[in-house]
Design an enzyme around this catalytic site. Structure first.
Site: not given
Ligand code: SAH
Length: 348
Positions: A86, A99, A106, A110, A113, A192, A217, A334
């Site tokens: 994406e 972006c 990944c 998390c 995500c 990030s 977070h 994401c």
């Molecule tokens: N792996 C890197 C970059 C990709 S994710 C990182 O963790 O920073 C980019 C951002 O989107 C991160 O802050 C991640 O925690 C956040 N993110 C992922 N899923 C999300 C969601 N469902 N809602 C809001 N933010 C989210």
């Protein structure tokens, strides 16, 4: 093709019997004008054919969604004929942000995500990462008149963990900032990370201008272990040390990303724990209402909870903004578009 720098391209074209200036022409068109081979008028039909055959561009559009009256565009791209990822374009009044994804899938896992839930498929190459910005620059020409029609910023906030694919990410950075090519300023590019400490520590060795955002977070190890499992490898104390080290070396303000999850990390207790961390790091805190994803029960915080959380930080002297969520309704979280694509390919 996008993996080659100018020297690499020159070598290839010389071997094909082309003059060195031809490589400079092609490189400039590719990176300055974001041109495809079809659009390169100074390339002979014979060279055109050979470029297509041996150095294909391989950026294929599979799906596109728009929101915010066309100012947000999210696409699913197939890169190199195999990686489905994406890329998102977000136009604001004064800037346009691309972006980009650094990996297909990944491994960081998390819980909230959508990309984390699918696991890691592949790493992207430097060229595959940079090619997304080339795509975004072309798409920027179609943005509404309410925003600039060019890319001003790039964020590594798409699929993947940049520091789990470190060399290609740094290679992409070099390609995007190449004075002979795209010439984006490193200051307008943000990496990030989930908090991969060795990557944060090494970053200033190769680039001390690029900006850093850390997806915190949670402000204690117990909660962070749960939301961001990478915390078990690099717990908060170590991570905060690494961010402080980055700030000392670069003299830039780090960003802290915080997805606001209802009843989980939006409590006054978390805000009180975050305040001294953010203050000590001179960090800017971005509060982002969670984008709900199909595989998780987590829900976004209510606006008044977000305001209360922000107030605790502000009272402690912390710089904080609440991010506007873009692209609700177009699977903007994401990994969500890819997720949907995998589950219902016939509907695309
Ligand atoms: N792996 C890197 C970059 C990709 S994710 C990182 O963790 O920073 C980019 C951002 O989107 C991160 O802050 C991640 O925690 C956040 N993110 C992922 N899923 C999300 C969601 N469902 N809602 C809001 N933010 C989210």
């Amino acid at each position: 093709m996008y993996d080659l720098d100018l020297d690499g391209l020159t070598e290839r074209l010389l071997a094909w019997g082309e003059p060195a200036y031809r490589a400079r022409q092609v490189y400039a068109q590719l990176w300055r004008r974001s041109a495809t081979y079809d659009e390169m008028s100074d390339v002979s039909p014979k060279l055109h054919e050979r470029l297509e055959a041996e150095l294909p561009l391989e950026v294929e559009l599979l799906d596109e969604r728009t929101a915010d009256r066309g100012a947000t565009r999210k696409v699913l791209l197939r890169l190199g004929g195999r990686h489905v990822i994406e890329t998102v374009l977000m136009g604001y009044r004064d800037r346009v942000t691309a972006c980009v994804s650094s990996q297909s899938g990944c491994a960081m896992d998390c819980s909230f995500c959508a990309t984390g839930q699918m696991g890691l498929m592949n790493n992207l190459s430097a060229g595959e990462i940079a090619a997304q910005v080339v795509w975004a620059r072309r798409a920027a020409a179609r943005l509404p008149a309410s925003t600039p029609q060019r890319i001003t910023n790039v964020v590594f906030m798409g699929m993947g963990e940049p520091f789990a694919n470190e060399r290609p990410v740094l290679g992409a950075l070099a390609r995007l900032t190449d004075p002979r090519g795209m010439r984006l300023g490193s200051r307008h590019i943000t990496i990030s990370t989930v908090g991969v400490v060795p990557g944060i520590r090494r970053l200033p060795d190769t680039n001390d201008q690029v900006r850093l955002a850390v997806s915190l977070h949670a402000a204690d190890d117990e909660l962070r272990d749960e939301l961001v499992p990478a915390n078990r490898l690099w717990p908060l104390g170590t991570l905060i040390d690494a961010i402080a080290g980055w700030r000392e070396r670069t003299h830039h303000r780090p960003s802290i990303e915080w997805a606001m999850i209802d009843g989980v990390n939006d409590t006054e207790d978390q805000a009180r724990k975050l305040a001294p961390i953010a203050f000590g790091l001179h960090a800017h805190v971005n509060l982002i209402p969670l984008n709900p994803t199909p595989g998780s029960t987590a829900r976004p915080s209510m606006p008044d909870r977000i305001r209360a959380f922000a107030h605790v930080l502000e009272r402690a002297g912390v710089n904080v903004t609440v991010r506007d969520t873009r692209g609700r309704g177009i699977e903007a979280a994401c990994g969500q578009l890819r997720w949907e694509h995998d589950r219902a390919p016939a509907a695309v």
